[in-house]
Design a protein around this motif. Structure first.
Motif, PDB file in Angstrom:
ATOM      1  N   GLU A 156       7.448  20.969   6.678  1.00 59.28           N
ATOM      2  CA  GLU A 156       6.663  20.552   5.197  1.00 59.28           C
ATOM      3  C   GLU A 156       7.435  19.737   4.495  1.00 59.28           C
ATOM      4  O   GLU A 156       6.983  18.692   3.608  1.00 59.28           O
ATOM      5  N   LYS A 157       8.747  19.548   4.353  1.00 58.45           N
ATOM      6  CA  LYS A 157       9.626  18.687   3.919  1.00 58.45           C
ATOM      7  C   LYS A 157       9.267  17.121   4.402  1.00 58.45           C
ATOM      8  O   LYS A 157       8.714  16.133   3.899  1.00 58.45           O
ATOM      9  N   GLU A 158       8.839  17.329   5.604  1.00 58.03           N
ATOM     10  CA  GLU A 158       8.494  15.906   6.105  1.00 58.03           C
ATOM     11  C   GLU A 158       7.650  15.457   6.011  1.00 58.03           C
ATOM     12  O   GLU A 158       7.695  14.177   5.739  1.00 58.03           O
ATOM     13  N   ALA A 159       6.651  16.374   5.774  1.00 59.49           N
ATOM     14  CA  ALA A 159       4.710  15.408   5.512  1.00 59.49           C
ATOM     15  C   ALA A 159       4.674  15.134   4.732  1.00 59.49           C
ATOM     16  O   ALA A 159       4.258  14.362   4.006  1.00 59.49           O
ATOM     17  N   TYR A 160       5.546  15.636   3.162  1.00 61.68           N
ATOM     18  CA  TYR A 160       5.611  15.774   2.077  1.00 61.68           C
ATOM     19  C   TYR A 160       6.118  13.866   1.348  1.00 61.68           C
ATOM     20  O   TYR A 160       5.829  13.023   1.289  1.00 61.68           O
ATOM     21  N   ALA A 161       7.021  14.216   2.654  1.00 60.20           N
ATOM     22  CA  ALA A 161       8.559  12.086   2.903  1.00 60.20           C
ATOM     23  C   ALA A 161       7.210  11.569   3.073  1.00 60.20           C
ATOM     24  O   ALA A 161       7.040  10.442   2.575  1.00 60.20           O
ATOM     25  N   ARG A 162       6.389  11.265   4.700  1.00 54.98           N
ATOM     26  CA  ARG A 162       5.904  11.031   5.016  1.00 54.98           C
ATOM     27  C   ARG A 162       4.206  10.758   3.735  1.00 54.98           C
ATOM     28  O   ARG A 162       4.345   9.339   3.713  1.00 54.98           O
ATOM     29  N   GLY A 163       3.655  11.942   3.117  1.00 56.37           N
ATOM     30  CA  GLY A 163       2.610  11.517   2.082  1.00 56.37           C
ATOM     31  C   GLY A 163       2.847  10.557   1.089  1.00 56.37           C
ATOM     32  O   GLY A 163       2.571   9.765   0.755  1.00 56.37           O
ATOM     33  N   GLU A 164       4.342  10.456   0.606  1.00 57.59           N
ATOM     34  CA  GLU A 164       4.873   9.686  -0.783  1.00 57.59           C
ATOM     35  C   GLU A 164       5.268   8.503   0.145  1.00 57.59           C
ATOM     36  O   GLU A 164       4.456   7.252  -0.672  1.00 57.59           O
ATOM     37  N   LYS A 165       5.399   8.094   1.246  1.00 60.59           N
ATOM     38  CA  LYS A 165       5.435   7.056   1.513  1.00 60.59           C
ATOM     39  C   LYS A 165       3.833   6.454   1.647  1.00 60.59           C
ATOM     40  O   LYS A 165       4.028   5.057   1.411  1.00 60.59           O
ATOM     41  N   ALA A 166       3.159   7.162   2.315  1.00 65.49           N
ATOM     42  CA  ALA A 166       1.723   6.867   2.316  1.00 65.49           C
ATOM     43  C   ALA A 166       0.800   6.159   0.724  1.00 65.49           C
ATOM     44  O   ALA A 166       0.328   4.968   0.833  1.00 65.49           O
ATOM     45  N   PHE A 167       1.381   7.079   0.586  1.00 67.14           N
ATOM     46  CA  PHE A 167       1.125   6.414  -1.069  1.00 67.14           C
ATOM     47  C   PHE A 167       1.242   5.416  -1.980  1.00 67.14           C
ATOM     48  O   PHE A 167       0.517   4.381  -2.816  1.00 67.14           O
ATOM     49  N   PHE A 168       2.619   4.549  -1.649  1.00 67.94           N
ATOM     50  CA  PHE A 168       3.135   3.681  -1.881  1.00 67.94           C
ATOM     51  C   PHE A 168       2.903   2.331  -1.136  1.00 67.94           C
ATOM     52  O   PHE A 168       3.809   1.126  -1.248  1.00 67.94           O
ATOM     53  N   TYR A 169       2.549   2.458   0.346  1.00 70.35           N
ATOM     54  CA  TYR A 169       2.307   1.411   0.884  1.00 70.35           C
ATOM     55  C   TYR A 169       1.621   0.519   0.946  1.00 70.35           C
ATOM     56  O   TYR A 169       0.078   0.890   0.805  1.00 70.35           O
ATOM     57  N   ARG A 170       1.618  -0.544   0.730  1.00 66.14           N
ATOM     58  CA  ARG A 170       0.339  -1.381   0.768  1.00 66.14           C
ATOM     59  C   ARG A 170      -0.580  -1.976   2.051  1.00 66.14           C
ATOM     60  O   ARG A 170       0.710  -2.492   2.709  1.00 66.14           O
ATOM     61  N   GLY A 171      -1.109  -2.383   1.404  1.00 64.19           N
ATOM     62  CA  GLY A 171      -1.486  -2.890   3.429  1.00 64.19           C
ATOM     63  C   GLY A 171      -3.303  -3.674   2.462  1.00 64.19           C
ATOM     64  O   GLY A 171      -3.813  -3.425   1.127  1.00 64.19           O
ATOM     65  N   GLY A 172      -3.826  -3.885   3.628  1.00 66.31           N
ATOM     66  CA  GLY A 172      -4.612  -4.973   3.866  1.00 66.31           C
ATOM     67  C   GLY A 172      -5.497  -5.828   3.237  1.00 66.31           C
ATOM     68  O   GLY A 172      -4.391  -6.176   2.534  1.00 66.31           O
ATOM     69  N   PRO A 173      -6.354  -6.227   2.841  1.00 64.27           N
ATOM     70  CA  PRO A 173      -7.096  -7.817   2.215  1.00 64.27           C
ATOM     71  C   PRO A 173      -6.671  -8.166   1.297  1.00 64.27           C
ATOM     72  O   PRO A 173      -5.935  -9.565   0.530  1.00 64.27           O
ATOM     73  N   PHE A 174      -6.099  -6.856   0.326  1.00 61.33           N
ATOM     74  CA  PHE A 174      -6.443  -7.015  -1.192  1.00 61.33           C
ATOM     75  C   PHE A 174      -4.158  -6.435  -1.270  1.00 61.33           C
ATOM     76  O   PHE A 174      -4.247  -6.418  -2.800  1.00 61.33           O
ATOM     77  N   ASP A 175      -3.498  -6.057  -0.150  1.00 61.92           N
ATOM     78  CA  ASP A 175      -2.503  -5.847  -0.935  1.00 61.92           C
ATOM     79  C   ASP A 175      -2.494  -4.301  -2.164  1.00 61.92           C
ATOM     80  O   ASP A 175      -1.834  -3.864  -2.400  1.00 61.92           O
ATOM     81  N   PHE A 176      -3.777  -3.297  -1.739  1.00 66.99           N
ATOM     82  CA  PHE A 176      -3.525  -2.704  -1.905  1.00 66.99           C
ATOM     83  C   PHE A 176      -2.331  -1.220  -1.816  1.00 66.99           C
ATOM     84  O   PHE A 176      -2.622  -0.891  -0.083  1.00 66.99           O
ATOM     85  N   ASN A 177      -2.671   0.115  -2.632  1.00 67.17           N
ATOM     86  CA  ASN A 177      -2.427   0.677  -2.263  1.00 67.17           C
ATOM     87  C   ASN A 177      -2.864   1.734  -2.883  1.00 67.17           C
ATOM     88  O   ASN A 177      -3.491   1.999  -4.080  1.00 67.17           O
TER      89      ASN A 177
END
Length: 269
Positions: A156-177
């Motif tokens: 559960e803690k690992e899922a939270y940590a990955r979710g936080e990382k995904a929340f701030f991960y920038r990408g795509g053609p507009f460099d959004f997150n």
């Protein structure tokens, strides 16, 4: 020359003030619109559809979903949505409500995963899909319950940590997150206020009101749909239904919303 600068400055100030007044006025009018419709939320019809499906014996095994275990014991549905995603020992993984629902439809009722998730979301104006209806029924059974997404098991803690990382991960053609829209106060898209999901109070309100009936689409939309649509707007590839990333993000958002009170299915524009 000085007078020209003064006039220009006043013009800009008036325009900014006008925009601010318009934005505030639009937000107020949307709030009034929701309040007028709240007593007759069409989601109630979908909840009823889901309740019937929940009790009906279906699938190759001809059984209902009444024995599905969502973390509080087989057959318990009251309050479970407010405490998910969570770790399940039988699959050794963290699941959100929708992925656990799919698991039960496969393991208890005998459906294949492919047929269950073939069309998880209804088209605009269509009858709700089984997954949308079942989720609407279940989340309504958690209305008034405090949000308490667990962080006890290491996964559960690992899922939270990955979710936080995904929340701030920038990408795509507009460099959004996710944080581009949901990490500071006072942002909006068109007429819609954007909640700051790093702010506990705003995160509580956002998490507590999904799934929701979208008036503009004439449909109940689930949290999996909400995330998928956010990915679409970021110009990311489609988020796979029930994927690890989706569950991780919901875990992160749920933990941020701790102690909020579930009030879904809610009503959205």
């Amino acid at each position: 020359m000085k007078k020209s600068y003064i006039y220009l400055g006043l013009l800009v100030l008036c325009q900014l003030t006008s925009n601010l007044v318009f934005a505030q006025s639009a937000s107020d009018e949307i709030a009034k619109y929701r309040a007028m419709l709240a007593d007759g939320n069409p989601a109630e019809l979908v909840e009823g559809q889901g309740e019937v499906l929940w009790m009906t014996k279906r699938g190759p095994k001809n059984v209902s979903l009444e024995k599905c275990d969502f973390g509080k014991g087989a057959g318990v549905i009251k309050g479970v949505y407010a405490e998910m995603p969570r770790y399940f020992k039988d699959v050794d993984a963290v699941m959100d409500f929708e992925s656990r629902l799919v698991h039960c439809m496969v393991s208890l009722q005998g459906f294949t995963r492919e047929e269950v998730i073939k069309k998880p979301f209804s088209a605009q104006g269509d009858r709700a899909t089984d997954l949308e209806a079942l989720t609407s029924y279940a989340v309504a059974e958690s209305r008034g319950t405090k949000i308490n997404v667990p962080q006890n098991h290491p996964k559960e803690k690992e899922a939270y940590a990955r979710g936080e990382k995904a929340f701030f991960y920038r990408g795509g053609p507009f460099d959004f997150n996710c944080a581009s829209c949901h990490a500071s106060d006072g942002k909006r898209i068109r007429l819609q206020d954007l909640p700051n999901l790093l702010n506990g109070t705003q995160a509580q309100k956002a998490f507590a009101t999904w799934p929701a009936y979208r008036v503009s689409q004439g449909a109940v939309r689930t949290m999996q749909w909400r995330l998928n649509d956010c990915f679409r707007q970021q110009r990311f590839p489609d988020l796979k239904y029930g994927s690890l990333t989706s569950i991780d993000l919901i875990t992160f958002l749920g933990v941020m919303a701790k102690d909020g009170t579930m009030d879904a299915p809610a009503l959205k524009r």
